[in-house]
Write a protein that holds these residues in place. Structure first.
Motif, short mmCIF file in Angstrom:
data_model
loop_
_atom_site.label_atom_id
_atom_site.label_comp_id
_atom_site.label_asym_id
_atom_site.label_seq_id
_atom_site.Cartn_x
_atom_site.Cartn_y
_atom_site.Cartn_z
N ALA A 20 -17.67 -35.01 -2.25
CA ALA A 20 -17.50 -33.86 -1.36
C ALA A 20 -18.81 -33.47 -0.69
O ALA A 20 -18.79 -32.84 0.39
N TYR A 21 -19.94 -33.83 -1.27
CA TYR A 21 -21.23 -33.50 -0.66
C TYR A 21 -21.52 -34.37 0.56
O TYR A 21 -22.49 -34.09 1.29
N LEU A 22 -20.74 -35.43 0.79
CA LEU A 22 -20.88 -36.24 2.00
C LEU A 22 -20.04 -35.71 3.15
O LEU A 22 -20.23 -36.11 4.30
N ARG A 23 -19.10 -34.82 2.86
CA ARG A 23 -18.16 -34.34 3.87
C ARG A 23 -18.83 -33.63 5.04
O ARG A 23 -18.39 -33.79 6.18
N PRO A 24 -19.90 -32.86 4.83
CA PRO A 24 -20.52 -32.19 6.00
C PRO A 24 -21.24 -33.14 6.95
O PRO A 24 -21.69 -32.69 8.01
N TYR A 25 -21.36 -34.41 6.62
CA TYR A 25 -22.13 -35.34 7.44
C TYR A 25 -21.28 -36.56 7.80
O TYR A 25 -21.55 -37.68 7.36
N PRO A 26 -20.21 -36.36 8.58
CA PRO A 26 -19.29 -37.48 8.86
C PRO A 26 -19.92 -38.58 9.71
O PRO A 26 -19.61 -39.76 9.52
N ILE A 27 -20.80 -38.23 10.65
CA ILE A 27 -21.38 -39.25 11.53
C ILE A 27 -22.29 -40.17 10.74
O ILE A 27 -22.20 -41.42 10.84
N GLN A 28 -23.18 -39.60 9.95
CA GLN A 28 -24.09 -40.44 9.15
C GLN A 28 -23.32 -41.28 8.14
O GLN A 28 -23.66 -42.45 7.90
N THR A 29 -22.28 -40.70 7.55
CA THR A 29 -21.47 -41.46 6.58
C THR A 29 -20.77 -42.62 7.27
O THR A 29 -20.72 -43.75 6.74
N LEU A 30 -20.20 -42.36 8.46
CA LEU A 30 -19.51 -43.42 9.20
C LEU A 30 -20.47 -44.54 9.57
O LEU A 30 -20.14 -45.73 9.40
N LEU A 31 -21.65 -44.20 10.06
CA LEU A 31 -22.62 -45.23 10.45
C LEU A 31 -23.08 -46.04 9.24
O LEU A 31 -23.23 -47.27 9.33
N ALA A 32 -23.29 -45.38 8.12
CA ALA A 32 -23.73 -46.09 6.91
C ALA A 32 -22.69 -47.10 6.46
O ALA A 32 -23.02 -48.25 6.12
N TYR A 33 -21.42 -46.70 6.47
CA TYR A 33 -20.38 -47.59 5.96
C TYR A 33 -19.99 -48.66 6.98
O TYR A 33 -19.60 -49.76 6.60
N LEU A 34 -20.10 -48.36 8.27
CA LEU A 34 -19.88 -49.41 9.28
C LEU A 34 -20.95 -50.49 9.15
O LEU A 34 -20.66 -51.69 9.24
N ALA A 35 -22.20 -50.07 8.95
CA ALA A 35 -23.28 -51.05 8.76
C ALA A 35 -23.05 -51.86 7.48
O ALA A 35 -23.30 -53.07 7.44
N PHE A 37 -20.13 -52.58 6.08
CA PHE A 37 -19.05 -53.54 6.36
C PHE A 37 -19.58 -54.74 7.16
O PHE A 37 -19.21 -55.90 6.90
N ALA A 38 -20.44 -54.47 8.15
CA ALA A 38 -20.99 -55.54 8.98
C ALA A 38 -21.84 -56.50 8.15
O ALA A 38 -21.73 -57.73 8.28
N VAL A 39 -22.70 -55.96 7.29
CA VAL A 39 -23.54 -56.81 6.44
C VAL A 39 -22.70 -57.68 5.52
O VAL A 39 -22.95 -58.89 5.37
N THR A 40 -21.67 -57.10 4.93
CA THR A 40 -20.81 -57.85 4.02
C THR A 40 -20.08 -58.97 4.74
O THR A 40 -20.00 -60.11 4.25
N ALA A 41 -19.52 -58.65 5.91
CA ALA A 41 -18.80 -59.66 6.68
C ALA A 41 -19.71 -60.81 7.11
O ALA A 41 -19.33 -61.99 7.04
N LEU A 149 -19.66 -50.41 -3.23
CA LEU A 149 -18.52 -50.85 -2.42
C LEU A 149 -18.82 -52.18 -1.73
O LEU A 149 -17.94 -53.04 -1.63
N ALA A 150 -20.06 -52.35 -1.25
CA ALA A 150 -20.42 -53.62 -0.61
C ALA A 150 -20.33 -54.78 -1.59
O ALA A 150 -19.87 -55.88 -1.24
N THR A 151 -20.76 -54.55 -2.83
CA THR A 151 -20.69 -55.60 -3.84
C THR A 151 -19.25 -55.97 -4.17
O THR A 151 -18.90 -57.15 -4.26
N ILE A 152 -18.40 -54.96 -4.31
CA ILE A 152 -16.98 -55.22 -4.59
C ILE A 152 -16.32 -55.96 -3.42
O ILE A 152 -15.55 -56.91 -3.61
N MET A 153 -16.64 -55.53 -2.18
CA MET A 153 -16.08 -56.20 -1.00
C MET A 153 -16.56 -57.64 -0.91
O MET A 153 -15.78 -58.54 -0.57
N LEU A 154 -17.84 -57.88 -1.19
CA LEU A 154 -18.37 -59.23 -1.11
C LEU A 154 -17.70 -60.13 -2.14
O LEU A 154 -17.32 -61.27 -1.83
N MET A 155 -17.53 -59.64 -3.35
CA MET A 155 -16.87 -60.43 -4.38
C MET A 155 -15.42 -60.73 -4.00
O MET A 155 -14.95 -61.86 -4.16
N SER A 156 -14.73 -59.74 -3.45
CA SER A 156 -13.34 -59.95 -3.02
C SER A 156 -13.28 -60.94 -1.86
O SER A 156 -12.41 -61.82 -1.82
N GLY A 157 -14.22 -60.80 -0.91
CA GLY A 157 -14.24 -61.72 0.23
C GLY A 157 -14.53 -63.15 -0.18
O GLY A 157 -13.95 -64.10 0.37
#
Length: 376
Positions: A20-35, A37-41, A149-157
């Motif tokens: 919940a402490y990430l909720r006030p910062y949606p833009i920074q959270t979105l950019l962090a997780y988009l990056a 996802f890109a690194v994992t892919a 999350l990146a580690t779990i995604m990489l292992m699944s991929g």
């Protein structure tokens, strides 16, 4: 509901509150997780490019295919570097921003607690929660969670890519994987209460040091230095023993994780080598499968570290939230009379007062102080 189910639900609630402490910062959270996802892919693309380079370049003696593969890998590395910068920058930003907000919330809560709360609490323990526990928590909220999350995604991929390339051989190589997942989950469940014990002991250690340093004049006046040193050494030894148990658990599990990855590579070479020699699969396919498995070596070791980090953050956050959730003992009475004007007169009529129930400080006190009058 059993005790284990209650503890599991409490753990989930702690992590939900942290997110919940990430909720006030949606833009920074979105950019962090988009990056992220890109690194994992992009990491998953590299073994496929190497497979093409071997099959279409080396095996076919095609220099152009090798050149194209080399340029493609270089481009992937460049884009991955830019995305990795975004993941690290915004992840760290979220970590420290969430820690900043959590620290402010903790401090505000402590400020508004009544005298009785501070009588029961130890200053050293409060300092430990406000510094050490919040620092452990903030490391996970931002960059730690993204890496997990990146580690779990990489292992699944990797698993999906292997099944697409050579299903039967991939199923053989993935035999150790259920054991790896079970061992990781078991390790996380074992390590979390151990870290909570460490953080609690750190609070005791901080309290011991704070009390000794606060009363250092009295200690030296009565030559009690040996006693204070003995008391501190006792608590410090207990902290080390608890930390040593964690180190031993970590040392027992970490090599086992790496061994399971090496076992998968052995299975690939043992069963895949003859298939490549017979032409059932290409050499590039076998090399890509081995590359995928070796790619898991780092994430598997990092997974153990991230589970460790998540367990530490959960234990530390529960200690911080325990203070923030302390109900106030001073409750506003319903339909209370609002004080609009003050004429300066103070009247006490049969007043009793105590910090703790059963131990009265004042009893049946009555007096009337007129404006400007001093009573002492």
């Amino acid at each position: 509901m059993t005790g284990d189910e209650t503890r599991t639900r409490a753990d989930v609630d702690v992590y939900r509150r942290l997110l919940a402490y990430l909720r006030p910062y949606p833009i920074q959270t979105l950019l962090a997780y988009l990056a992220m996802f890109a690194v994992t892919a992009l990491n998953l693309v590299v073994p496929l490019i190497i497979k093409r380079a071997i099959d279409d370049g080396l095996a076919a003696r095609n220099a152009q295919a090798l050149f194209i593969a080399a340029v493609t890998i270089l481009g992937v590395a460049l884009v991955r570097g830019i995305a990795g910068f975004g993941q690290r920058y915004f992840g760290e930003w979220l970590s420290h921003r969430a820690g900043y907000d959590l620290r402010n919330g903790f401090y505000n809560c402590v400020q508004y607690q009544p005298f009785s709360f501070h009588d029961r609490s130890h200053t050293g323990d409060m300092m430990s929660r406000a510094t050490s526990d919040i620092s452990e928590t903030e490391r996970f909220v931002g960059i730690g969670l993204a890496d997990l999350l990146a580690t779990i995604m990489l292992m699944s991929g990797v698993v999906v890519a292997m099944l697409i390339s050579a299903p039967q051989l991939a199923l053989l190589a993935l035999i150790p994987f259920p054991i790896l997942i079970f061992a990781t989950i078991r390790f996380g469940g074992t390590i979390r209460p151990m870290f909570k014990n460490i953080q609690e002991q750190m609070g005791v250690l901080s309290t011991t040091m704070q009390e000794s340093m606060t009363g250092i004049n009295v200690v030296k006046a009565f030559s009690r230095e040996p006693y204070e040193l003995q008391k501190f050494d006792k608590e410090n030894d207990e902290w080390f023993d608890r930390r040593h148990r964690v180190i031993r658990a970590w040392a027992n599990n970490w090599p086992f994780f790496s061994f399971l990855v090496a076992l998968s590579v052995f299975i690939l070479l043992w069963f895949g080598g003859p298939l490549a020699i017979e032409g059932v699969i290409t050499v590039g396919t076998l090399f890509a499968l081995i590359s995928c498995m070796l790619m898991l070596n780092g994430p598997v070791q990092r997974l153990g570290f991230l589970v460790n980090l998540a367990a530490t953050a959960g234990a530390s956050a529960s200690r911080v939230f325990a203070i923030m959730d302390t109900p106030s003992e001073i409750v506003q009475r319903q339909n209370a009379v609002q004080l609009l004007e003050i004429d300066g007169a103070v009247r006490f009529e049969q007043v009793d007062f105590s910090y703790q129930s059963g131990v009265q400080i004042l009893q049946d006190v009555t007096f009337h102080a007129h404006p400007g009058q001093k009573i002492a």
